[in-house]
Scaffold this active site. Sequence first.
Site, PDB file in Angstrom:
ATOM      1  N   ASP A   1       0.824  -1.214   0.000  1.00  0.00           N
ATOM      2  CA  ASP A   1       0.000   0.000   0.000  1.00  0.00           C
ATOM      3  C   ASP A   1       0.862   1.271   0.000  1.00  0.00           C
ATOM      4  O   ASP A   1       2.096   1.195  -0.022  1.00  0.00           O
ATOM      5  CB  ASP A   1      -0.928  -0.055   1.233  1.00  0.00           C
ATOM      6  CG  ASP A   1      -2.291   0.539   0.975  1.00  0.00           C
ATOM      7  OD1 ASP A   1      -2.409   1.420   0.111  1.00  0.00           O
ATOM      8  OD2 ASP A   1      -3.249   0.127   1.654  1.00  0.00           O
TER       9      ASP A   1
ATOM     10  N   GLU B   1      -0.993   1.733  -5.159  1.00  0.00           N
ATOM     11  CA  GLU B   1      -0.593   3.141  -5.072  1.00  0.00           C
ATOM     12  C   GLU B   1      -1.752   4.039  -5.499  1.00  0.00           C
ATOM     13  O   GLU B   1      -1.590   5.249  -5.595  1.00  0.00           O
ATOM     14  CB  GLU B   1       0.682   3.284  -5.928  1.00  0.00           C
ATOM     15  CG  GLU B   1       1.316   4.615  -6.026  1.00  0.00           C
ATOM     16  CD  GLU B   1       0.778   5.387  -7.216  1.00  0.00           C
ATOM     17  OE1 GLU B   1       1.170   6.545  -7.349  1.00  0.00           O
ATOM     18  OE2 GLU B   1      -0.036   4.834  -8.000  1.00  0.00           O
ATOM     19  N   TRP B   2      -2.920   3.408  -5.720  1.00  0.00           N
ATOM     20  CA  TRP B   2      -4.200   4.078  -6.014  1.00  0.00           C
ATOM     21  C   TRP B   2      -4.198   4.814  -7.352  1.00  0.00           C
ATOM     22  O   TRP B   2      -5.063   5.683  -7.595  1.00  0.00           O
ATOM     23  CB  TRP B   2      -4.580   5.077  -4.903  1.00  0.00           C
ATOM     24  CG  TRP B   2      -4.348   4.605  -3.503  1.00  0.00           C
ATOM     25  CD1 TRP B   2      -4.714   3.388  -2.993  1.00  0.00           C
ATOM     26  CD2 TRP B   2      -3.713   5.312  -2.430  1.00  0.00           C
ATOM     27  NE1 TRP B   2      -4.345   3.313  -1.669  1.00  0.00           N
ATOM     28  CE2 TRP B   2      -3.738   4.477  -1.306  1.00  0.00           C
ATOM     29  CE3 TRP B   2      -3.142   6.581  -2.320  1.00  0.00           C
ATOM     30  CZ2 TRP B   2      -3.187   4.849  -0.076  1.00  0.00           C
ATOM     31  CZ3 TRP B   2      -2.609   6.972  -1.087  1.00  0.00           C
ATOM     32  CH2 TRP B   2      -2.630   6.112   0.003  1.00  0.00           C
ATOM     33  N   GLY B   3      -3.224   4.549  -8.229  1.00  0.00           N
ATOM     34  CA  GLY B   3      -3.194   5.215  -9.528  1.00  0.00           C
ATOM     35  C   GLY B   3      -2.719   6.659  -9.467  1.00  0.00           C
ATOM     36  O   GLY B   3      -2.815   7.387 -10.456  1.00  0.00           O
TER      37      GLY B   3
ATOM     38  N   ASP C   1      -9.869   3.629  -3.963  1.00  0.00           N
ATOM     39  CA  ASP C   1     -10.575   2.527  -3.290  1.00  0.00           C
ATOM     40  C   ASP C   1     -12.009   2.352  -3.782  1.00  0.00           C
ATOM     41  O   ASP C   1     -12.788   3.311  -3.839  1.00  0.00           O
ATOM     42  CB  ASP C   1     -10.639   2.777  -1.782  1.00  0.00           C
ATOM     43  CG  ASP C   1      -9.326   2.498  -1.108  1.00  0.00           C
ATOM     44  OD1 ASP C   1      -8.272   2.708  -1.741  1.00  0.00           O
ATOM     45  OD2 ASP C   1      -9.349   2.078   0.056  1.00  0.00           O
TER      46      ASP C   1
HETATM   47  C1  GAL Z   1      -6.142   1.319   1.294  1.00  0.00           C
HETATM   48  C2  GAL Z   1      -6.229   0.300   0.184  1.00  0.00           C
HETATM   49  C3  GAL Z   1      -7.313  -0.685   0.541  1.00  0.00           C
HETATM   50  C4  GAL Z   1      -6.973  -1.352   1.865  1.00  0.00           C
HETATM   51  C5  GAL Z   1      -6.748  -0.295   2.953  1.00  0.00           C
HETATM   52  C6  GAL Z   1      -6.216  -0.917   4.225  1.00  0.00           C
HETATM   53  O1  GAL Z   1      -5.131   2.228   1.014  1.00  0.00           O
HETATM   54  O2  GAL Z   1      -6.501   0.943  -1.020  1.00  0.00           O
HETATM   55  O3  GAL Z   1      -7.464  -1.641  -0.485  1.00  0.00           O
HETATM   56  O4  GAL Z   1      -5.821  -2.135   1.688  1.00  0.00           O
HETATM   57  O5  GAL Z   1      -5.829   0.685   2.523  1.00  0.00           O
HETATM   58  O6  GAL Z   1      -6.017   0.011   5.243  1.00  0.00           O
END
Ligand code: GAL
Length: 392
Positions: free
Chosen positions: A132, A166-168, A189
Amino acid sequence: MFATGSRALAATPPMGWNSWNAFSCAVTEEDIRSAADRLVETGLRDAGYEYLVVDDCWMDDELDDGYLRPHPEDFPSGIEALAEYVHDRDLKFGIYSSAGRVTCQGYPASLGHERKHARQFADWGVDYLKYDNCGDHEGKDALARYSAMGKALAKVDRDIVYSICEWGRNEPWRWGRNAGGHLWRATHDIVAKWSTEDTEFGLGIADIIDQMDDRDIAPSHGPGGWNDPDMLQIGNGPDSGQSKLEDVTVERGLTPAEERTHFSFWCLFAAPLMAGNDLVEMDDRTLALLTNEDAVAINQDPLGIQGTRDGRLGETEVWSKRLTDGRCAVILFNRGRTPATIETTVETVDMSVDAATYTVEDVWEDDEWQTSGTLHATVDPHDVALFRVSPE
Ligand code: GAL
């Protein structure tokens, strides 16, 4: 730079189950054991869902000499024993950390400890790492942080699928492969909603479908390196997972039509298919959707092409992708609020072979017919028709 054979990993989009969407931070080793048992009993494993991934919150509050420790109350048997339990069921085991000082829920993470943690994961029998983007980055850019773990994983004597989360933000489709990644989140997300307002956390299904096309990222997608539109929310109602987080107060839940649309697009995108529902509570409709053989075959097609939008008319859209053997997958998509008849032709979709006759298999209606070129269906609101078209 990377271990021999690592490119054979994730030759088709990885499939499995991840704890986050159903359990968020409340996950325990018991939940993971039950999920492993359920993957086997329900037939999900045999349908292809092989990676069982523990997301955030498995770790203790502090590192121990730089090493990660499992949470003493929630994961008392330790990660090695848990991985063994999972492997004993012919599944693969995945774990989570972050390319920052802490995870998104504030637990210790891997920035600055990449080699130690990669070795630790390999020793524990980890087969998949979701990595993450939370915590202090200490001034390092995304490529540096994600490559550090990619190199560390390549040095250990174990094949570990590397899932960059890395969320793009920094266009990981441009550098994900070079960082050693096998998949990289292309979007923020996912939440179990059709679409979200700008002020809400996360993205709905329709928002992600749009971004996957608008970002023009299909060319970077293929065997060994996949654009990831996030995990599945199928089977997750208003009371599941993220809805339990304090800052999330909006209503959640998808209708059966919306869930079918969600799954159909993830199959057309050749997206990683990580189920995210509580497998103990799963109903028959959810299981039937996740295990539809034709839809999964479209997802796992060896060409690994990310389907794209061919055209729009009002609130209706046509999408397609090429498959092996000259075949083609087509989605007729109705975004509107009333049923719509949607029509297209084989010339419009990504059909590479000309023929006098084509066979159309309707995946959700379990029906089949022949056409000289027209493709059409009447589609309910927020629903799709998913076809596999073969030249005769
Ligand atoms: C976000 C991620 C999610 C999940 C979450 C956990 O950054 O996009 O898929 O892993 O963190 O805290």
